[in-house]
Design an enzyme around this catalytic site. Structure first.
Site, PDB file in Angstrom:
ATOM      1  N   TYR A  79       9.814 -30.044   9.767  1.00  0.00           N
ATOM      2  CA  TYR A  79       9.918 -28.724   9.139  1.00  0.00           C
ATOM      3  C   TYR A  79      11.323 -28.460   8.595  1.00  0.00           C
ATOM      4  CZ  TYR A  79       5.162 -27.462  10.174  1.00  0.00           C
ATOM      5  OH  TYR A  79       3.786 -27.429  10.172  1.00  0.00           O
ATOM      6  N   HIS A  84      -0.817 -18.314   6.360  1.00  0.00           N
ATOM      7  CA  HIS A  84      -0.413 -19.393   7.273  1.00  0.00           C
ATOM      8  C   HIS A  84       1.049 -19.258   7.713  1.00  0.00           C
ATOM      9  CE1 HIS A  84      -3.971 -21.909   5.543  1.00  0.00           C
ATOM     10  NE2 HIS A  84      -4.354 -21.048   6.457  1.00  0.00           N
ATOM     11  N   CYS A 134      15.594 -20.512  22.494  1.00  0.00           N
ATOM     12  CA  CYS A 134      15.484 -19.045  22.375  1.00  0.00           C
ATOM     13  C   CYS A 134      16.647 -18.386  23.124  1.00  0.00           C
ATOM     14  CB  CYS A 134      14.145 -18.628  22.977  1.00  0.00           C
ATOM     15  SG  CYS A 134      13.921 -16.857  23.180  1.00  0.00           S
ATOM     16  N   THR A 164      -5.225 -25.016  -4.787  1.00  0.00           N
ATOM     17  CA  THR A 164      -5.622 -25.296  -3.399  1.00  0.00           C
ATOM     18  C   THR A 164      -6.812 -26.244  -3.363  1.00  0.00           C
ATOM     19  OG1 THR A 164      -6.432 -24.340  -1.320  1.00  0.00           O
ATOM     20  CG2 THR A 164      -6.929 -23.091  -3.321  1.00  0.00           C
ATOM     21  N   ASN A 200      -6.598 -26.091 -11.188  1.00  0.00           N
ATOM     22  CA  ASN A 200      -6.279 -27.273 -10.378  1.00  0.00           C
ATOM     23  C   ASN A 200      -6.411 -28.507 -11.269  1.00  0.00           C
ATOM     24  OD1 ASN A 200      -6.267 -29.342  -8.289  1.00  0.00           O
ATOM     25  ND2 ASN A 200      -6.844 -27.730  -6.846  1.00  0.00           N
ATOM     26  N   PRO A 201      -5.454 -29.434 -11.219  1.00  0.00           N
ATOM     27  CA  PRO A 201      -5.598 -30.639 -12.065  1.00  0.00           C
ATOM     28  C   PRO A 201      -6.635 -31.613 -11.518  1.00  0.00           C
ATOM     29  CG  PRO A 201      -3.542 -30.736 -10.808  1.00  0.00           C
ATOM     30  CD  PRO A 201      -4.180 -29.418 -10.479  1.00  0.00           C
TER      31      PRO A 201
END
Ligand code: BJW
Ligand code: ZN
Length: 254
Positions: free
Chosen positions: A67, A119, A155, A196, A221-222
């Protein structure tokens, strides 16, 4: 742009337009789509196995490192003409709702307001134990080419590990965003489904909901998807080209 005059007129009459986006809308900003994001150190991983709470529990450094590498890429990226055209729709239609599956902030940086992130967001880490929000140091993380494993910070409240503020497989979607997205899909008269693969549930069900209700549905969308023959109009091509042309053709020059 190959779009019938009758459909253009119907779109112009739409009172509520829902724009639903996926990773493809950010592809031309240089952000790999979800299923293309596994290159470098992660090229032998399966995205659907890495984006889970189980993967984070098993190997937090591997998941956090993935990430951080992607977050560095997003921070360096700029909104593309598709994000800008979507932002430009605000104020041109009586009501616009933007619902995204993306964890980047490129819609916001393009000028869209009130984007529903189904999300989560990459820039909102929280504690995996007490769930209180954490923070990133300012600036772009200095990630090497190809990425690296990296231990997550702890944290400040309970010493638990911070985790990315995204929704992983097997986790519930944020309730307020999901409820608002359903309400929008149930009331919109035009639904633009952009970039998507429409395979991840329950997000993909928004499009089928709009199709069933008889809203005008347009997919950009391609590549082919399972919805190609169910939508009112399938526009095959990259979002950065098709979306500005569509907005221009229907709602006037951007
Ligand atoms: C371009 C382009 C260009 C390229 N222009 N386009 C029903 C049936 C089966 C399974 C399930 C079900 N209901 C739930 C599930 C399980 C699961 C699921 O859907 N699995 C599927 C794999 C089948 N769903 C969940 O677990 C969800 N939670 C849930 O259901 O909770 C209830 C529950 C709890 C417990 C038990 C059971 C139920 C949560 C889903 C969370 C998804 N999270 C991710 C990761 C976020 C963090 C991260 O980014 O790492 O979200 S997964 C990933 O997929 C990411 C995306 O937002 C999401 C959608 O992907 P997207 O955006 O469509 O990207 P791609 O890469 O798939 O496609 C890109 C497209 O762009 C392609 O089509 C290209 O052609 C196109 N493209 N260039 C336009 N220039
Ligand atoms: Zn904590």
């Amino acid at each position: 742009m190959d779009i019938e005059e009758r459909l253009v007129r119907r779109l112009r009459r739409a009172r509520h337009v829902l724009v639903f986006t996926g990773a493809g809308v950010s592809a031309e900003s240089g952000i790999p789509t979800f299923r293309d994001a596994l290159t470098g150190l992660w090229e032998n991983f399966d995205a659907e196995a890495l984006a889970t709470p189980e993967a984070f529990a098993r190997d937090p450094a591997m998941v956090w490192g993935w990430y951080e590498w992607r977050r560095a890429n997003v921070l360096r990226a700029q909104p593309n003409p598709a994000h800008l055209a979507i932002a430009a729709l605000e104020g041109r239609v009586p009501r616009l709702t933007v619902v995204t599956q993306n964890v980047d902030d490129l819609h916001e940086r393009a000028g869209s307001h009130n984007v529903l992130h189904l999300h989560g967001r990459m820039d909102r880490p929280f504690c995996a134990v007490c769930r209180r929000p954490g923070a990133y140091p300012p600036g772009i993380p200095d990630e090497p080419e190809g990425g690296r494993p990296l231990e997550p910070p702890l944290c400040i409240h309970c010493g638990g590990r911070l985790r990315p503020g995204v929704v992983w497989f097997g986790e519930m979607l944020p309730e307020a965003e999901w409820d608002a997205a359903i309400a929008a899909a149930e009331s919109c008269d035009a639904f633009l489904c952009i970039g998507t693969s429409s395979v991840v549930q329950p997000a993909a069900s928004l499009t089928t909901m709009a199709i069933r209700r008889g809203a005008i549905t347009i997919q950009v969308n391609p590549n082919p998807t399972d919805l190609d023959h169910s939508v009112s109009l399938n526009l095959s091509g990259p979002a950065g080209v098709i979306v500005p042309a569509l907005v221009d053709r229907v709602w006037g020059e951007i």
